[in-house]
Design a protein around this motif. Structure first.
Motif, PDB file in Angstrom:
ATOM      1  N   GLU A  21      19.100  14.727 -28.969  1.00  0.00           N
ATOM      2  CA  GLU A  21      19.214  14.279 -30.353  1.00  0.00           C
ATOM      3  C   GLU A  21      18.296  15.097 -31.241  1.00  0.00           C
ATOM      4  O   GLU A  21      17.235  15.544 -30.805  1.00  0.00           O
ATOM      5  N   VAL A  22      18.703  15.215 -32.499  1.00  0.00           N
ATOM      6  CA  VAL A  22      17.816  15.867 -33.439  1.00  0.00           C
ATOM      7  C   VAL A  22      17.429  14.851 -34.517  1.00  0.00           C
ATOM      8  O   VAL A  22      18.274  14.100 -35.000  1.00  0.00           O
ATOM      9  N   ASN A  23      16.160  14.818 -34.831  1.00  0.00           N
ATOM     10  CA  ASN A  23      15.689  13.980 -35.928  1.00  0.00           C
ATOM     11  C   ASN A  23      15.679  14.878 -37.171  1.00  0.00           C
ATOM     12  O   ASN A  23      14.800  15.723 -37.330  1.00  0.00           O
ATOM     13  N   ALA A  68      10.565  24.656 -27.689  1.00  0.00           N
ATOM     14  CA  ALA A  68      10.482  25.740 -28.694  1.00  0.00           C
ATOM     15  C   ALA A  68      10.613  25.236 -30.129  1.00  0.00           C
ATOM     16  O   ALA A  68      10.262  25.956 -31.068  1.00  0.00           O
ATOM     17  N   CYS A  69      11.107  24.025 -30.301  1.00  0.00           N
ATOM     18  CA  CYS A  69      11.302  23.533 -31.674  1.00  0.00           C
ATOM     19  C   CYS A  69       9.943  23.455 -32.382  1.00  0.00           C
ATOM     20  O   CYS A  69       9.049  22.739 -31.933  1.00  0.00           O
ATOM     21  N   PRO A  70       9.773  24.170 -33.494  1.00  0.00           N
ATOM     22  CA  PRO A  70       8.456  24.233 -34.140  1.00  0.00           C
ATOM     23  C   PRO A  70       7.950  22.889 -34.666  1.00  0.00           C
ATOM     24  O   PRO A  70       6.752  22.699 -34.839  1.00  0.00           O
ATOM     25  N   THR A  71       8.870  21.950 -34.905  1.00  0.00           N
ATOM     26  CA  THR A  71       8.464  20.694 -35.551  1.00  0.00           C
ATOM     27  C   THR A  71       8.620  19.469 -34.649  1.00  0.00           C
ATOM     28  O   THR A  71       8.414  18.344 -35.100  1.00  0.00           O
ATOM     29  N   GLY A  72       9.048  19.680 -33.400  1.00  0.00           N
ATOM     30  CA  GLY A  72       9.250  18.537 -32.490  1.00  0.00           C
ATOM     31  C   GLY A  72      10.422  17.663 -32.900  1.00  0.00           C
ATOM     32  O   GLY A  72      10.404  16.444 -32.692  1.00  0.00           O
ATOM     33  N   ALA A  73      11.461  18.281 -33.453  1.00  0.00           N
ATOM     34  CA  ALA A  73      12.602  17.493 -33.951  1.00  0.00           C
ATOM     35  C   ALA A  73      13.585  17.086 -32.861  1.00  0.00           C
ATOM     36  O   ALA A  73      14.430  16.233 -33.086  1.00  0.00           O
ATOM     37  N   LEU A  74      13.454  17.712 -31.662  1.00  0.00           N
ATOM     38  CA  LEU A  74      14.447  17.445 -30.614  1.00  0.00           C
ATOM     39  C   LEU A  74      13.903  16.526 -29.533  1.00  0.00           C
ATOM     40  O   LEU A  74      12.760  16.649 -29.111  1.00  0.00           O
ATOM     41  N   SER A  75      14.787  15.614 -29.098  1.00  0.00           N
ATOM     42  CA  SER A  75      14.456  14.789 -27.934  1.00  0.00           C
ATOM     43  C   SER A  75      15.754  14.209 -27.408  1.00  0.00           C
ATOM     44  O   SER A  75      16.632  13.841 -28.193  1.00  0.00           O
ATOM     45  N   LEU A  83      12.670  15.917 -39.346  1.00  0.00           N
ATOM     46  CA  LEU A  83      11.727  16.933 -38.890  1.00  0.00           C
ATOM     47  C   LEU A  83      12.357  18.317 -38.783  1.00  0.00           C
ATOM     48  O   LEU A  83      11.642  19.307 -38.593  1.00  0.00           O
ATOM     49  N   CYS A  84      13.681  18.386 -38.853  1.00  0.00           N
ATOM     50  CA  CYS A  84      14.363  19.656 -38.592  1.00  0.00           C
ATOM     51  C   CYS A  84      14.246  20.621 -39.784  1.00  0.00           C
ATOM     52  O   CYS A  84      14.498  20.253 -40.931  1.00  0.00           O
ATOM     53  N   ILE A  85      13.880  21.852 -39.486  1.00  0.00           N
ATOM     54  CA  ILE A  85      13.702  22.867 -40.534  1.00  0.00           C
ATOM     55  C   ILE A  85      15.040  23.171 -41.217  1.00  0.00           C
ATOM     56  O   ILE A  85      15.100  23.391 -42.429  1.00  0.00           O
ATOM     57  N   SER A  86      16.126  23.144 -40.458  1.00  0.00           N
ATOM     58  CA  SER A  86      17.441  23.381 -41.060  1.00  0.00           C
ATOM     59  C   SER A  86      17.723  22.352 -42.141  1.00  0.00           C
ATOM     60  O   SER A  86      18.100  22.683 -43.261  1.00  0.00           O
ATOM     61  N   TYR A  87      17.545  21.092 -41.791  1.00  0.00           N
ATOM     62  CA  TYR A  87      17.788  20.038 -42.783  1.00  0.00           C
ATOM     63  C   TYR A  87      16.852  20.203 -43.984  1.00  0.00           C
ATOM     64  O   TYR A  87      17.281  20.152 -45.144  1.00  0.00           O
ATOM     65  N   GLY A 111      17.472  27.490 -42.979  1.00  0.00           N
ATOM     66  CA  GLY A 111      17.941  27.241 -41.621  1.00  0.00           C
ATOM     67  C   GLY A 111      16.927  27.674 -40.583  1.00  0.00           C
ATOM     68  O   GLY A 111      15.829  28.156 -40.923  1.00  0.00           O
ATOM     69  N   CYS A 112      17.296  27.478 -39.314  1.00  0.00           N
ATOM     70  CA  CYS A 112      16.375  27.784 -38.214  1.00  0.00           C
ATOM     71  C   CYS A 112      17.206  28.007 -36.955  1.00  0.00           C
ATOM     72  O   CYS A 112      18.140  27.263 -36.683  1.00  0.00           O
ATOM     73  N   ASP A 113      16.863  29.068 -36.223  1.00  0.00           N
ATOM     74  CA  ASP A 113      17.602  29.372 -34.989  1.00  0.00           C
ATOM     75  C   ASP A 113      16.732  29.209 -33.743  1.00  0.00           C
ATOM     76  O   ASP A 113      17.139  29.609 -32.650  1.00  0.00           O
ATOM     77  N   ALA A 114      15.542  28.622 -33.899  1.00  0.00           N
ATOM     78  CA  ALA A 114      14.608  28.593 -32.763  1.00  0.00           C
ATOM     79  C   ALA A 114      15.206  27.952 -31.513  1.00  0.00           C
ATOM     80  O   ALA A 114      15.023  28.454 -30.401  1.00  0.00           O
ATOM     81  N   CYS A 115      15.943  26.845 -31.682  1.00  0.00           N
ATOM     82  CA  CYS A 115      16.477  26.159 -30.500  1.00  0.00           C
ATOM     83  C   CYS A 115      17.728  26.842 -29.951  1.00  0.00           C
ATOM     84  O   CYS A 115      18.242  26.444 -28.906  1.00  0.00           O
ATOM     85  N   GLN A 116      18.233  27.852 -30.632  1.00  0.00           N
ATOM     86  CA  GLN A 116      19.350  28.635 -30.086  1.00  0.00           C
ATOM     87  C   GLN A 116      18.822  29.938 -29.486  1.00  0.00           C
ATOM     88  O   GLN A 116      19.254  30.362 -28.422  1.00  0.00           O
TER      89      GLN A 116
HETATM   90  S1  SF4 Z   1      16.975  23.993 -35.952  1.00  0.00           S
HETATM   91 FE1  SF4 Z   1      14.785  24.485 -35.681  1.00  0.00          FE
HETATM   92  S2  SF4 Z   1      13.687  22.707 -36.444  1.00  0.00           S
HETATM   93 FE2  SF4 Z   1      15.848  22.064 -36.156  1.00  0.00          FE
HETATM   94  S3  SF4 Z   1      15.907  21.224 -34.105  1.00  0.00           S
HETATM   95 FE3  SF4 Z   1      16.405  23.405 -33.874  1.00  0.00          FE
HETATM   96  S4  SF4 Z   1      14.428  24.407 -33.473  1.00  0.00           S
HETATM   97 FE4  SF4 Z   1      13.995  22.363 -34.271  1.00  0.00          FE
END
Ligand code: SF4
Ligand code: SF4
Length: 298
Positions: free
Chosen positions: A200-202, A190-197, A205-209, A232-237
């Motif tokens: 770990e979060v990169n 679901a992460c819109p930017t592919g920041a998770l793997s 790429l994270c919208i929150s950062y 911020g971003c709540d997509a991964c929650q």
């Molecule tokens: S906060 Fe958003 S952009 Fe950052 S890892 Fe979660 S889903 Fe991806």
């Protein structure tokens, strides 16, 4: 004597545990590898104070325990459809102050209960502390693939508050040994930017950062994927099944700021500094400031 969880509950916390201090060498190693890969982006503070992060006795001399608390901030309320979106944690007043005040209250209650002064410090996401690992050790949940702490009863919409001190309880909490993500991979997908793997979060790429911490221009490949989010971003929650049963918080300070709920893109872009400060007094939005908020909205 009342149990620590009872005292913490009376101070407004949703969950609490306590663990003996320890040296977190494995976590330090993982963090160093994360930093070496550049995943911390512009958050240089993540590369600093590794010794203190690893060993809480360097933060608080004579430390014997780490008390960890969770404060639920979930609300089912949403902003008006079509307006620029902020992450739920920023709906109300800045959590640092709100949670810290509660930790000071817990601290005073503990002193009263045990009948002596406690030597220690309180921390809310503002010092080199491995909050997630302490929370896991305190039996408060596990770290999910979205890299957030998940409590089986509360989900992940929780702030972590910590007291490191010379307090020694009669019993310690038992750690959460299992990770209940199982075969689920929804947050990663679901992460819109592919920041998770791989848990770990990169941050690059994270919208929150990018919307909260990044100075200067947001890279165009991130801009394209931000959608209507501007803080911020709540997509991964939102996608996490453990949040399906999340219940609404009862904390007045976290009640949604009424302006935030309906302000349109045009409203944001025409906002002046004075009105911004007046409407968003004590809000986390003040931290990046109006100029950066407008950059994000644009
Ligand atoms: S906060 Fe958003 S952009 Fe950052 S890892 Fe979660 S889903 Fe991806
Ligand atoms: S969405 Fe699935 S994989 Fe991600 S944190 Fe929640 S349970 Fe774990």
């Amino acid at each position: 004597m009342e149990s620590l969880s009872e005292i913490a509950k009376a101070c407004g916390f949703d969950a609490c545990g306590v663990v003996p201090v320890d040296i977190l060498s494995r976590e330090r190693e993982r963090l160093e590898q994360w930093v070496e890969r550049g995943f911390h982006a512009g958050m240089n503070y993540m590369a600093n104070n590794m010794e203190k992060r690893e060993n809480p006795a360097l933060l608080v001399e004579g430390a014997r325990s780490v008390i960890v608390t969770l404060t639920n901030y979930y609300t089912p309320k949403l902003q008006l459809e079509g307006v620029p979106v902020v992450a739920r944690y920023a709906y109300g007043k800045d959590y640092h102050r709100v949670v810290k005040d509660r930790l000071f209250k817990l601290y005073a209650c503990l002193e009263e209960t045990i009948g002596r002064k406690i030597m220690g410090r309180v921390f809310v996401d503002s010092a080199p502390v491995f909050e997630h690992e302490w929370a896991r050790r305190a039996g408060l949940g596990w770290v999910g693939r979205n890299s957030l702490l998940i409590n089986p009863r509360l989900g992940s919409y929780c702030f972590i508050g910590v007291i490191i001190s010379d307090f020694e309880p009669s019993t310690y909490s038992l750690p959460e040994k299992r990770n209940f993500c199982g075969q689920c991979n929804r947050c990663v997908e679901a992460c819109p930017t592919g920041a998770l793997s791989a848990y770990e979060v990169n941050a690059n790429l994270c919208i929150s950062y990018n919307t909260i911490e990044r100075k200067g221009e947001i890279p165009s490949e991130i801009k394209k994927k931000m959608g209507v989010r501007f803080f911020g971003c709540d997509a991964c929650q939102d996608i996490c099944p453990w949040n399906r049963k999340a219940v609404a918080h009862h904390i007045d300070e976290f009640s949604p700021n009424e302006w935030l709920m309906w302000m349109s893109r045009e409203d944001w872009l025409s906002l002046d500094e004075e009105t911004f400060r007046e409407r968003f007094k004590n809000s986390p939005l003040l931290r990046p400031g109006l100029e950066q908020i407008k950059r994000n909205v644009k």
